[in-house]
Each structure stands twice: as structure tokens, then as C-alpha cells.
Design an enzyme around this catalytic site. Sequence first.
Site, PDB file in Angstrom:
ATOM      1  N   GLU A 282       1.086   3.550   7.068  1.00  0.00           N
ATOM      2  CA  GLU A 282       0.157   2.719   6.304  1.00  0.00           C
ATOM      3  C   GLU A 282       0.688   1.298   6.284  1.00  0.00           C
ATOM      4  O   GLU A 282       1.868   1.076   6.019  1.00  0.00           O
ATOM      5  CB  GLU A 282       0.093   3.189   4.850  1.00  0.00           C
ATOM      6  CG  GLU A 282      -0.598   4.498   4.609  1.00  0.00           C
ATOM      7  CD  GLU A 282      -0.534   4.855   3.119  1.00  0.00           C
ATOM      8  OE1 GLU A 282      -0.268   3.967   2.288  1.00  0.00           O
ATOM      9  OE2 GLU A 282      -0.732   6.026   2.804  1.00  0.00           O
TER      10      GLU A 282
ATOM     11  N   GLU B  42      -0.832  -1.367  -7.956  1.00  0.00           N
ATOM     12  CA  GLU B  42       0.568  -1.322  -7.527  1.00  0.00           C
ATOM     13  C   GLU B  42       1.525  -1.606  -8.679  1.00  0.00           C
ATOM     14  O   GLU B  42       1.251  -2.401  -9.561  1.00  0.00           O
ATOM     15  CB  GLU B  42       0.843  -2.366  -6.429  1.00  0.00           C
ATOM     16  CG  GLU B  42      -0.160  -2.428  -5.307  1.00  0.00           C
ATOM     17  CD  GLU B  42      -0.242  -1.175  -4.452  1.00  0.00           C
ATOM     18  OE1 GLU B  42       0.656  -0.307  -4.563  1.00  0.00           O
ATOM     19  OE2 GLU B  42      -1.210  -1.048  -3.689  1.00  0.00           O
TER      20      GLU B  42
END
Lengths: 397, 259
Positions: B44, B55
Site C-alpha cells: 500500500e 491516521e
Amino acid sequence: MSKGRYGVHGGQYIPETLMSELIRLEEAYEFYKNDAGFKRQLDTLLKEYAGRPSLLYFAEKMTRDLGGAKIYLKREDLNHTGSHKINNVLGQVLLAKKMGKTRVIAETGAGQHGVAAATAAALLDMECEVFMGEEDTRRQALNVYRMELLGAKVHPVMSGTRTLKDAVNETMREWTRRVHDTHYVLGSVMGPHPFPMMVRDFQSVIGREARAQMLEREGRLPSAAVACVGGGSNAMGLFYAFIPDETVRLIGCEAAGLGLDTGKHAATIAMGSPGVFHGMKSYFCQDEYGQIAPVYSISAGLDYPGIGPEHAYLHDTGRAEYVPVTDSEAVEAFEYLARTEGIICAIESAHAVAHVRKIAPSMGPDEILLVCLSGRGDKDVAAIARYRGVDIHEQDS
Amino acid sequence: MSRILKAFENGPAFIGFVTGGDPTLESSAGFIEAMADGGADLIEIGVPFSDPVAEGPVIQEANLRALKNGCTVDGIFGLVEAVRQKHQVPLVLLTYLNPVFHYGYERFFARCRETGADGVIIPDLPYEERGELSGIAAKNGVDVITMIAPTSASRIRMLAGEAKGFVYVVSSMGVTGVRSEIETDLESILAVVRDSTGTPAAVGFGISTPEQALRISRLADGVIVGSAIVKIAAQYGAGAAPHIREYVRTMKDAIRQGR
């Protein structure tokens, strides 16, 4: 297309972790907004606790001085906690309690929403944690202490630009960490559905009251309704009742900071472009690759790179117009209102007053301008003094 | 068979993540090669975004470093193109929706096809909103990866039923980042996923140690590791490639034991 659309704007662009909760929130809201018991409780709180209805004040001296339209001020600054934010938080915290939540979290820019959320949480026995950009905790230190007095825990947000946008990021992150017992009391008509609709509904009391008060006082509607716009909750609250009244112009005043051409502003409609951020499709200040731009305004409450999706829609359809107002125009209006009417308003609200000063003189005496004075300005006095180079540091005697 | 599905053919897959352009696009290419050498089955690449709301601090900071060093969406496509010339490892872009929206859906997915990106993960695009780009992605042969969260509950069947490439099962509440314990009942979630789709399911969020990877690999078809790798990149900067290779090798070895 998903729920909560205003033309192409709105929607629910949030991580899967929060989807089930948003669906539950919408269901709870749709149920309680029609529940007689809930409505009675909220009405009582608004009346007995927040001090509603707020006054509609005819600013006679200002009207005479500007020499044009009659100017009326909707005095949301007189509400408990000093701004329109209380209207929304009482609704949301009461709803959260009905949903079985024991804790609320909130973002805040200027601190007005944080103070209101902490107040409602104290009153309704909920834990409260407020996320505030570190930069804003310094600009609005008094409000940090005020929230702490009310029993809330304030988290200074150190990420990104350390202002309102980052406070929203961090509150969303906290909500994904702990959603089972926690409600996110979003402070403006923004974010994923159902927030823009729910916050608008809770704030629409402003326009409903103002419209009725105006008809009672003047027997007619204003030529224009004017309010400042960051995310846009006081403006949406004022505008909503007037949307069907096509003769009433709706004017939102955006923060132009140091000027649109300086890059230091928060004028989303004037300078932004369509995008998807903070759960919604709307207009945002961003660069050519869709990176959200750092924004600036003297007013911490308008210092936000986006605007609520319903405003974006009102702009697209032309029903509302959005105008930029600079820091210096807002500061002058802040001082002008204090001298002329004896009212120290929030620097956010001063953006709306500044625009009225521009347009009122060229309007006829048979015309009326309705201005939302969204908050009081005690919190801004130190910042305005700094802006003018005055040192008002208090010392022990 | 797509490159992504092939990644799951030989037992549990190891999926590594790196933020593109942190610290530079050249170093990212080196990190991706190192991961592939170390045994990563799928990689990824994070497209840096100013406000990565899903995040934790480690990847947030990597995003800001990459942006500060001038990384753009076009830069990321250049990176994919460069890696693709040497490797057939499946590449999936992790991006927030706004950079994709701003680039233009048609143009973005056409660039994915041209450069060799096999899929996209968009954390702020839930099932309800996918319709606006899923047709365009499919037309270009790009899989939009479905995410399933600990809170998805009754939604799992609906979500997994339409999954393409692989299903990304989020192990924990909250944002990305290293965790000492994973408390979610992954067994029951994965059972429903398996019952709803033949698409492989990989688990991510919070995994950093070989022990955790081994445990997850016994339940799922793949183990996703992000923050732990980004941390190594942050620690060693442009010279992180050998450390990343070593780490990925250790993790992949642990997963192999579980077979």
C-alpha cells in the site's frame, strides 16, 4: 446518492467505524425531534436557562448615523454563555443523554462552542472533553479557563495548523476511538449528515424568532438578513426561516483576513473550490492537488477552511450571497458598535456589522437590515487591544 | 486473475504500507523494493494528505513530511510507474477522497490503470458514497477496497458482499498506530465476512510484532502493517531500506510459521 444532500453538497464522507453511529444518531434525532417530551424539555431549557427568546433590538443611533436602512440586531450575544452556540448544544447534549451517552466531546475555535458544550454537559451531568487548536488556546486563554471551571477537560491540539480545522480532525479521531458512550457535539452546520441538518434545526430558532419579532415590530419583513459565516451555524439559523421569503436577501459575511489577494484569509466561497472534507462535500480553501489550505482570520471562530453544505447550495442556487470582510473592517466595526450602541460584540459578529456599515447608507429609509449579533465580545477585548498595540495585561496589586 | 488476488494465493499475505514521498519519492521506491525483497505480497502506498483524519500521529507526521518535501498526486503516479517497471507486486493506493475528487475521478483512475496501480483504499469513502466513483474505477480495472470496522455489525454482509480485491478488516477502534493489544472479536467478524464473500480478508490497524502477525495470520488471509514500517522510515530516513527489508522478512517469516 446518499442522505443529507443539498444539491451536490453534503453527504456522509467518514470512516466506516463511524457509519453505524451516524445512522443511530439520525434515527434518534428523527424520533426525538417529534417527541413531545423532548420538545418540552428543550423549550424549557431554551427559555429558562438560555434566556430565549433573544431580543430584537432597533439600533436607532446606528441607523441615524449610517443614514440609510433601519438596522435591527438579533441579540444572540445576550444568550447564556454569550453566543448562539447554546441553542445547538442544549439540543445535542439532551439528545445524547436520551441516546444513553455519558460523555460528550467537542471541537472549538474561539472557545464559544467549547464553553457552551461544557455548560450543557455540566447542567445535564455529562463528562465533557474539548479539543482546541494550541494556537487558539493561546488566543483565547480566558475561554480555556472558563471551560475548565465548568468541569471540562481541554486538550490543546498540536497537529497541523493548530487551529479549528485541526481541532475538528482530532475530535473526529477521538470519536472513532470511543464511540459507544460518547457523542460528538459538532458546533456548526457542517460535517457528515445528520449534523448539518440537525445543527440547522437547533439554530433555526434564531430566524423563526427574528421573523416573528420583525413582523410584530414593523409589520413587514427585512430587505436583507446578514450574518457572519465560518462553518455557518448562526447564519444558517438566521436564514432558514427566510428562505421561502424571496424578497429577503440573505447575506453571509466571510473572513477575508488580511485581504483576499494576500493568501491570508478564510473566505471559502470567494476563494475556495468544491471538495470533500470533514465528512461533507462543499466548498473548501485548498490547493491545486486538493490539500486543505491553511486559513487565517483575526477571528478564531471564522478561521475554518470550509463552509456548511447548505450554504454551498444556497450559493450555487443564488438564494444567498456571500461577501468577504477583512480583519481591519471587522475591528473597525467592533469599535464602532461599542461606541455607537454601547454593545461589545464578538469579532465574528463584527464581520456582519462591517458589511452593514457598507451597504446601509445606500439603502432607503423604508428598507430594513436584520443583523445577527451572534456573540458578545468580552473574549475578544484583549485581542483587539493587541491589534491596536495597547497593553492591558492585568497585574497583581 | 488480478494481481491483488494472486497475492493471497500462497497462504496468508503480508501487506506493507509506506507513505509516498516520505522523505522523498526516490526513497519510497527503495522502501517498496525492500518490502518486496523482504517478502511483502502486496504494498500500500499512502498518498499524502494535509488532514489524514483516520491516521494516528506516526502516519500523520509522515504525510506532513511528504507534503513539505513537495510530494503531489502526480508524483505518486510517477512512483507507481517507476516501481511497476521492475516489479509485479500488487500496488494499492491509500488516499483520502479529496485529492482524488480534486484530480477528477476519470483522470485519477485512468492514471491508476496507465501506471499500474491495482486498487485504492479510501478511508473517508463509506459504502453509502462509493457509487460516485465505483463505476469509473471498475471501468479502469481498479479495485476499490472495502473496509469493515469493529462497529460494522449488521452492515458486514452488505459491505463484504460487494468487496473486490480484498476486504480490509479494521482490527480496532480509533486511528492507525501501533497497539499492544487487539481486543476486537476478529473471529466472529471474519466468520461473517467469509460467509458473505469469497474475496480474501486482511486485517490491519495496530499490528507491529511478529507474535501479533502470527496470531492474525491464523485467522485472516492477510496481515496489514503500516505505522510500524513508517516508524522505521522516520527513524532512518533515506537510509531506511535495509531496515525495512529486515523487518518485513521477520514479519513474513512469522506468518509462514502459522501455515
